[in-house]
Design an enzyme around this catalytic site. Structure first.
Site, PDB file in Angstrom:
ATOM      1  N   LYS A 131      53.845  30.089  29.836  1.00  0.00           N
ATOM      2  CA  LYS A 131      52.859  29.780  30.890  1.00  0.00           C
ATOM      3  C   LYS A 131      53.492  29.371  32.207  1.00  0.00           C
ATOM      4  O   LYS A 131      52.971  29.714  33.257  1.00  0.00           O
ATOM      5  CB  LYS A 131      51.890  28.715  30.405  1.00  0.00           C
ATOM      6  CG  LYS A 131      52.531  27.357  30.198  1.00  0.00           C
ATOM      7  CD  LYS A 131      51.557  26.396  29.537  1.00  0.00           C
ATOM      8  CE  LYS A 131      52.156  25.023  29.459  1.00  0.00           C
ATOM      9  NZ  LYS A 131      51.659  24.256  28.326  1.00  0.00           N
TER      10      LYS A 131
ATOM     11  N   ARG B 116      45.705  14.038  25.053  1.00  0.00           N
ATOM     12  CA  ARG B 116      45.252  15.274  25.681  1.00  0.00           C
ATOM     13  C   ARG B 116      44.366  15.937  24.644  1.00  0.00           C
ATOM     14  O   ARG B 116      43.418  15.317  24.172  1.00  0.00           O
ATOM     15  CB  ARG B 116      46.419  16.147  26.171  1.00  0.00           C
ATOM     16  CG  ARG B 116      45.957  17.096  27.297  1.00  0.00           C
ATOM     17  CD  ARG B 116      47.049  18.007  27.837  1.00  0.00           C
ATOM     18  NE  ARG B 116      47.430  19.061  26.897  1.00  0.00           N
ATOM     19  CZ  ARG B 116      48.342  19.999  27.156  1.00  0.00           C
ATOM     20  NH1 ARG B 116      48.968  19.997  28.330  1.00  0.00           N
ATOM     21  NH2 ARG B 116      48.643  20.918  26.268  1.00  0.00           N
TER      22      ARG B 116
HETATM   23  C1  LIG Z   1      52.650  24.066  27.510  1.00  0.00           C
HETATM   24  C2  LIG Z   1      52.439  23.788  26.097  1.00  0.00           C
HETATM   25  C3  LIG Z   1      53.541  23.743  25.249  1.00  0.00           C
HETATM   26  C4  LIG Z   1      54.961  23.914  25.725  1.00  0.00           C
HETATM   27  O1  LIG Z   1      55.390  22.747  26.386  1.00  0.00           O
HETATM   28  P1  LIG Z   1      56.876  22.612  26.972  1.00  0.00           P
HETATM   29  O2  LIG Z   1      56.984  21.183  27.364  1.00  0.00           O
HETATM   30  O3  LIG Z   1      56.953  23.544  28.145  1.00  0.00           O
HETATM   31  O4  LIG Z   1      57.810  22.984  25.899  1.00  0.00           O
HETATM   32  C5  LIG Z   1      53.296  23.525  23.904  1.00  0.00           C
HETATM   33  N1  LIG Z   1      52.048  23.337  23.423  1.00  0.00           N
HETATM   34  C6  LIG Z   1      50.959  23.366  24.226  1.00  0.00           C
HETATM   35  C7  LIG Z   1      49.618  23.148  23.625  1.00  0.00           C
HETATM   36  C8  LIG Z   1      51.117  23.585  25.584  1.00  0.00           C
HETATM   37  O5  LIG Z   1      50.042  23.614  26.367  1.00  0.00           O
END
Ligand SMILES: *Cc1c(COP(=O)(O)O)cnc(C)c1O
Length: 353
Positions: free
Chosen positions: A35, A127
């Protein structure tokens, strides 16, 4: 054309391979998370070539465009308004709302498909995920009745909103839930997803509890940084992505504004320290493109003073830079996020270290 972001594919590949090996050595399957670079296909291809186990993005629009043979995972809880796209373009989605899971079931049944979900449990970061244990089991009771939904796993997300650090004890709670759920519902959970880049240190120490078998990793690969303590990961590149911006003004100016000061263009109070005349540079990039507080000047002689919509103002302790010169920056997560999303920032790829 500047500003531009230079993406080193070989460094990306190195980081991706190191993280994949680290996870596999800990018996963890990996979702490569795309992302922060908006599902860029050239980088997705590297995940493809390295045979990542899954590919994950928070935006269905990125998953729709992505070319991959890997299972696609939607990481953000689906919107009710995107259910059709989720069923058609994501093999697995993360979920926490029964109403949404029921909507997924209905759409999947129209298409005569089975949609896999990972039910998110909130262990305190606040979250996404079900926090209340009663709600967890009432949701499970209901979703087990749905013919077109397969409970493929459970997961937790930490260090995102609350900044909660993952520990072996905390992740053990997820394993405990796995055992309870498998027993109570006589099912097998294929995925027990223990989190994101904030687990890097636990992986290095071999401290992921037995029972967790999946990691969703973006930042550690992309920026070479773990996110529980914000430290660089040994052996990884922290300059896969580099910002280059062009100097449009270079002048000696006072370090404090002249006149009566109130707010800047962003409604923020201004505060300055007087250290006389300083060599100031303006580079042609601004808040519309990047969160300037999370840029790291590559040259130690440069400090960032501030930014408006289209300008970043720098102080330079020597006379090295003139109008037309390029200043380079390493990036932290929030700055990379903005830069990759800005249409004003050109993306260029290099293929050698
Ligand atoms: C963005 C995201 C990740 C990855 O997080 P990083 O800190 O970039 O490794 C993993 N799980 C969810 C649900 C996310 O939204």
């Amino acid at each position: 054309m500047y500003p531009r972001i230079v993406i080193n594919k070989q460094k990306f590949k190195h980081n991706a391979k190191q993280i994949l090996d680290l996870c596999h050595n800990n018996n963890q399957k990996v979702m490569g998370v795309t992302k922060v670079f908006c599902g860029d296909q050239q980088l997705v291809n590297i995940f493809n070539d390295l045979h990542f186990d899954y590919i994950g993005d928070s935006r269905i629009s990125n998953l729709i465009h992505m070319k991959t043979n890997l299972s696609k995972v939607l990481l953000r809880i689906p919107m009710l308004s995107e259910i059709k796209e989720v069923i058609e373009h994501a093999d697995i989605s993360l979920n926490s709302e029964l109403v949404t899971i029921k909507a997924l079931n209905k759409e999947a049944s129209h298409l005569n498909m089975i949609h896999k979900i990972i039910l998110m449990i909130d262990l305190g970061d606040l979250r996404e995920g079900i926090f209340d244990e009663k709600e967890l089991f009432s949701t499970l009771d209901e979703l087990m009745k749905l013919d077109h939904i397969l409970l493929y796993g459970i997961g937790v997300n930490l260090t995102c909103y609350g900044g909660v650090i993952p520990t072996k004890e905390l992740l053990q709670q997820l394993v405990d839930y796995k055992n309870i759920i498998e027993q109570k519902y006589q099912c097998k959970l294929c995925i027990v997803s223990g989190g994101n880049s904030s687990n890097t240190r636990l992986l290095e120490e071999g401290n992921i509890p037995k029972g967790i078998n999946n990691q969703r990793i973006g930042e550690a690969i992309v920026l070479g940084r773990e996110t529980a303590y914000g430290e660089l990961v040994k052996g990884l590149y922290d300059d896969v992505f580099v910002l280059e911006a062009e100097v449009i003004e270079q002048k000696y100016k006072p370090s404090i504004p002249k006149g009566i000061c109130n707010m800047n263009a962003f409604g923020e109070e201004t505060k300055f320290e007087d250290h006389g005349l300083v060599n100031k540079l303006i580079v042609a990039i601004g808040r519309q493109d990047v969160y300037y507080k999370r840029l790291i000047p590559a040259d130690k002689n440069i400090t960032i003073l501030g930014s408006s919509s289209d300008h970043i103002i720098l102080e330079c302790s020597n006379e090295q830079y003139k109008v037309g010169d390029i200043v380079t920056f390493k990036l932290k997560y929030p700055s990379l996020l903005g830069l990759m999303t800005s249409p004003y920032v050109k993306k260029v790829y290099v293929d050698e270290i």
